[in-house]
Design an enzyme around this catalytic site. Sequence first.
Site, PDB file in Angstrom:
ATOM      1  NE  ARG A  90     -67.714 -38.249   4.676  1.00 42.20           N
ATOM      2  CZ  ARG A  90     -68.566 -38.653   3.751  1.00 42.20           C
ATOM      3  NH1 ARG A  90     -68.460 -39.840   3.208  1.00 42.20           N
ATOM      4  NH2 ARG A  90     -69.566 -37.875   3.362  1.00 42.20           N
ATOM      5  CG  LEU A  91     -62.147 -34.181  -0.830  1.00 41.43           C
ATOM      6  CD1 LEU A  91     -62.587 -33.911  -2.261  1.00 41.43           C
ATOM      7  CD2 LEU A  91     -61.288 -33.044  -0.308  1.00 41.43           C
ATOM      8  CG  HIS A 108     -51.099 -36.138   2.994  1.00 38.36           C
ATOM      9  ND1 HIS A 108     -52.129 -36.966   2.593  1.00 38.36           N
ATOM     10  CD2 HIS A 108     -50.119 -36.276   2.060  1.00 38.36           C
ATOM     11  CE1 HIS A 108     -51.794 -37.565   1.462  1.00 38.36           C
ATOM     12  NE2 HIS A 108     -50.583 -37.159   1.118  1.00 38.36           N
TER      13      HIS A 108
END
Length: 199
Positions: A90-91, A108
């Site tokens: 989620r952002l 990431h």
Amino acid sequence: MRRLGVLLSGRGSNFEAIARAIGEGRLEAAIAVVISNKAEAAGLETARLMGFSAVAIPSKGVERARHDALVADELERHGVDLVCLAGYMRLLTPALIKRYPERILNIHPSLLPAFPGLDAQKQAWEHGVRVAGCTVHLVNEALDAGPIVMQAAVPVLETDTIESLSHRILAEEHRIYSQAIARVLRGGWRVDGRRIVWE
Ligand code: GRF
């Protein structure tokens, strides 16, 4: 002892690697709470079995601002100093980021700024890059875009499939995430534009 809050949505192997680094004395910190937006996340169950506070805050059907406020409250209840996103899909809202300024990290699976977003390993493989890797970065409001703390490179072999490449990248994720956390906790750095300057 600095207190970590781990946010995850799935498997949780990066969370386990952080817990292992703490257990083996490679990272001086404590995991205060593990939070997932998915009650069924395997990583949440693992956290529970390992004896950590493991909290599900389901995001489905909940307004984004409301969900992040609940997450922030839970982090604060556990006295979290540093938030570690570990496969948290989620952002974060600006409001949550403001509550932990320069104190939220993400891992990431690409050498950012290449291949942000979903399926980064597949993006890299399909692009035909010769070197792939992973990045630990501070979280800001844009996707996979904050200042870079640490990166590790992985060669792409002729024989690689997306799976074998992802596997090799994941091993590097597990290695550098706890190192990056330790480095950030040690302090002596500041953000200058996009760069982290180590003093
Ligand atoms: C990792 O590849 C991480 O880089 C990305 O999501 C994946 C999470 O894996 N953000 P896991 O849940 O830590 O096993």
